[in-house]
Design a protein around this motif. Structure first.
Motif, PDB file in Angstrom:
ATOM      1  N   GLY A 218       0.772  -1.233   0.000  1.00  0.00           N
ATOM      2  CA  GLY A 218       0.000   0.000   0.000  1.00  0.00           C
ATOM      3  C   GLY A 218       0.802   1.282   0.000  1.00  0.00           C
ATOM      4  O   GLY A 218       0.232   2.369  -0.040  1.00  0.00           O
ATOM      5  N   TYR A 219       2.132   1.175   0.058  1.00  0.00           N
ATOM      6  CA  TYR A 219       2.976   2.357   0.086  1.00  0.00           C
ATOM      7  C   TYR A 219       3.843   2.431  -1.169  1.00  0.00           C
ATOM      8  O   TYR A 219       4.215   1.404  -1.742  1.00  0.00           O
ATOM      9  N   SER A 220       4.179   3.657  -1.568  1.00  0.00           N
ATOM     10  CA  SER A 220       5.061   3.870  -2.718  1.00  0.00           C
ATOM     11  C   SER A 220       6.435   4.313  -2.223  1.00  0.00           C
ATOM     12  O   SER A 220       6.625   4.619  -1.036  1.00  0.00           O
ATOM     13  N   LEU A 221       7.383   4.389  -3.144  1.00  0.00           N
ATOM     14  CA  LEU A 221       8.712   4.878  -2.788  1.00  0.00           C
ATOM     15  C   LEU A 221       8.633   6.301  -2.248  1.00  0.00           C
ATOM     16  O   LEU A 221       9.314   6.651  -1.280  1.00  0.00           O
ATOM     17  N   TYR A 225      10.308   8.168   1.077  1.00  0.00           N
ATOM     18  CA  TYR A 225      11.228   9.305   0.947  1.00  0.00           C
ATOM     19  C   TYR A 225      10.705  10.560   1.655  1.00  0.00           C
ATOM     20  O   TYR A 225      11.484  11.428   2.043  1.00  0.00           O
ATOM     21  N   ARG A 226       9.378  10.656   1.826  1.00  0.00           N
ATOM     22  CA  ARG A 226       8.798  11.840   2.470  1.00  0.00           C
ATOM     23  C   ARG A 226       8.712  11.724   3.993  1.00  0.00           C
ATOM     24  O   ARG A 226       8.323  12.682   4.661  1.00  0.00           O
ATOM     25  N   ASN A 238      20.762   7.748   0.405  1.00  0.00           N
ATOM     26  CA  ASN A 238      21.441   7.281  -0.808  1.00  0.00           C
ATOM     27  C   ASN A 238      20.470   6.762  -1.875  1.00  0.00           C
ATOM     28  O   ASN A 238      20.901   6.200  -2.879  1.00  0.00           O
ATOM     29  N   LYS A 239      19.168   6.957  -1.605  1.00  0.00           N
ATOM     30  CA  LYS A 239      18.117   6.502  -2.537  1.00  0.00           C
ATOM     31  C   LYS A 239      18.287   5.027  -2.890  1.00  0.00           C
ATOM     32  O   LYS A 239      18.335   4.620  -4.054  1.00  0.00           O
ATOM     33  N   ARG A 240      18.366   4.219  -1.834  1.00  0.00           N
ATOM     34  CA  ARG A 240      18.560   2.781  -1.990  1.00  0.00           C
ATOM     35  C   ARG A 240      17.313   2.039  -1.487  1.00  0.00           C
ATOM     36  O   ARG A 240      17.382   1.213  -0.575  1.00  0.00           O
ATOM     37  N   ILE A 241      16.173   2.375  -2.060  1.00  0.00           N
ATOM     38  CA  ILE A 241      14.922   1.694  -1.728  1.00  0.00           C
ATOM     39  C   ILE A 241      14.498   0.877  -2.942  1.00  0.00           C
ATOM     40  O   ILE A 241      14.389   1.411  -4.050  1.00  0.00           O
ATOM     41  N   LEU A 242      14.300  -0.394  -2.734  1.00  0.00           N
ATOM     42  CA  LEU A 242      13.958  -1.316  -3.816  1.00  0.00           C
ATOM     43  C   LEU A 242      12.503  -1.740  -3.690  1.00  0.00           C
ATOM     44  O   LEU A 242      12.127  -2.412  -2.722  1.00  0.00           O
TER      45      LEU A 242
END
Length: 270
Positions: A218-221, A225-226, A238-242
Motif C-alpha cells: 500500500g505504500y510507494s517509494l 522518501y517523504r 542514498n536513494k537505496r529503496i527497492l
C-alpha cells in the motif's frame, strides 16, 4: 520446517501419489507446476494465479480459511489438499474427517522449501524432475567468490512487509533467508519471530543501507522518501529503496531464486 497433517508422511513408503489436488495457497500451485505435476490439479483459489496455467482451473474461493468453501473443495473430490500453516488449519480437521490428506506448508528457510519441493515431487510422482529443479535452484543462488567477499561488509536490509504498525521479517521467515542468500544482512535477524511488529525507533537505530518495499503493502517509494524522521537513514539518503513484486518475494515457492538474484543485483551490481 514443513508441517504435515492427516497422515501425510515424508518417508517414501508412506507417500501415496495424489490423483486429484486442490491448491489453497499461491505457492502450492507454483511448486506443483515447477515439478511438472499440474495434471494432478483439479481446483485452486482466486489467488493461485502463477504460472498462467493455474488460471484454467476453477476456484474454491479466496485465500484464507474463512473465505474458502469446504463444500466447494469437496465437490472436486480431492485426495490431497495443499495449503499453508496459519491460514488453513481450520479446514484441515474437516477435510481429514472425509479421509482427505492435507499438507500445510510452513517454510522458515530455503532448506525447508527444498524439502517441501522434494516431498511434493513424490506426491505428484515427479521425484526426478523435483530433484533436478532443486539442484537448479541451488546452483542459481550460489554466490561467486567476489560477492562473498563483498558480502562480508554487511549491507544492512530492512524489509517493510507492512506499516502502521511496521511489520518486518525475523530469522524464522524464509524472507530472512532470501536476504542472507543475496549476501545482505537482515537488520531484524536477531528476532526469532517470523513476522515481528517493530518500532520506528528500532528501524532508525539500526539504520538500514537498503529498504525493500513489496508493491502490495500500500505504500510507494515517495511515501518513504517523504518520512521526515527517516531522512538520516542510509537507504533514504542514498536513494537505496527497492520496490519489488510482493508475489515473488512473499511466496515461499520456486521464484525465491528470482528474489535472491534481484536483491543481489541491487545490492552489489552482480
Amino acid at each position: 520446517m514443513v508441517t504435515v497433517f492427516s497422515g501425510c508422511k515424508k518417508k517414501d513408503t508412506d507417500i501415496d501419489v495424489a490423483k486429484r489436488i486442490v491448491c489453497l495457497s499461491p505457492s502450492s500451485g507454483e511448486i506443483i507446476c515447477a515439478v511438472g505435476g499440474e495434471d494432478k490439479i483439479v481446483a485452486r483459489t482466486d489467488f493461485c494465479d502463477f504460472p498462467s496455467v493455474m488460471n484454467k482451473f476453477p476456484s474454491v474461493g479466496g485465500f484464507s480459511g474463512e473465505t474458502i468453501s469446504l463444500e466447494a473443495i469437496l465437490s472436486f473430490k480431492p485426495d490431497f489438499v495443499y495449503g499453508s500453516s496459519g491460514a488453513h488449519e481450520m479446514l484441515s480437521e474437516s477435510l481429514s474427517s472425509y479421509g482427505i490428506k492435507v499438507f500445510l506448508s510452513d517454510c522458515s528457510s530455503l532448506d525447508s522449501l527444498y524439502e517441501e519441493i522434494e516431498y511434493i515431487g513424490k506426491v505428484t510422482d515427479c521425484s526426478k524432475r523435483a530433484q533436478i529443479f532443486i539442484g537448479e535452484m541451488k546452483r542459481s543462488i550460489e554466490m561467486d567468490t567476489d560477492i562473498k567477499d563483498t558480502a562480508d561488509k554487511k549491507v544492512k536490509v530492512f524489509y517493510e512487509l507492512w506499516n502502521e504498525p511496521f511489520i518486518s521479517v525475523g530469522n524464522s521467515s524464509f524472507i530472512n533467508d532470501i536476504i542472507e542468500k543475496s549476501g545482505c544482512y537482515n537488520i531484524f535477524s536477531d528476532i526469532k519471530e517470523g513476522y515481528p511488529e517493530v518500532s520506528e525507533e528500532s528501524i532508525l537505530e539500526r539504520n538500514p543501507d537498503i529498504i525493500i518495499l513489496p508493491n502490495d503493502n500500500g505504500y510507494s517509494l515517495d511515501n518513504i522518501y517523504r518520512r521526515k524522521s527517516w531522512q538520516n537513514i542510509n537507504a533514504v539518503k542514498n536513494k537505496r529503496i527497492l520496490q519489488v513484486d510482493g508475489n515473488v518475494f512473499n511466496r515461499p515457492g520456486p521464484r525465491v531464486v528470482d528474489a535472491v538474484l534481484e536483491l543481489r543485483q541491487f545490492a552489489f551490481g552482480k
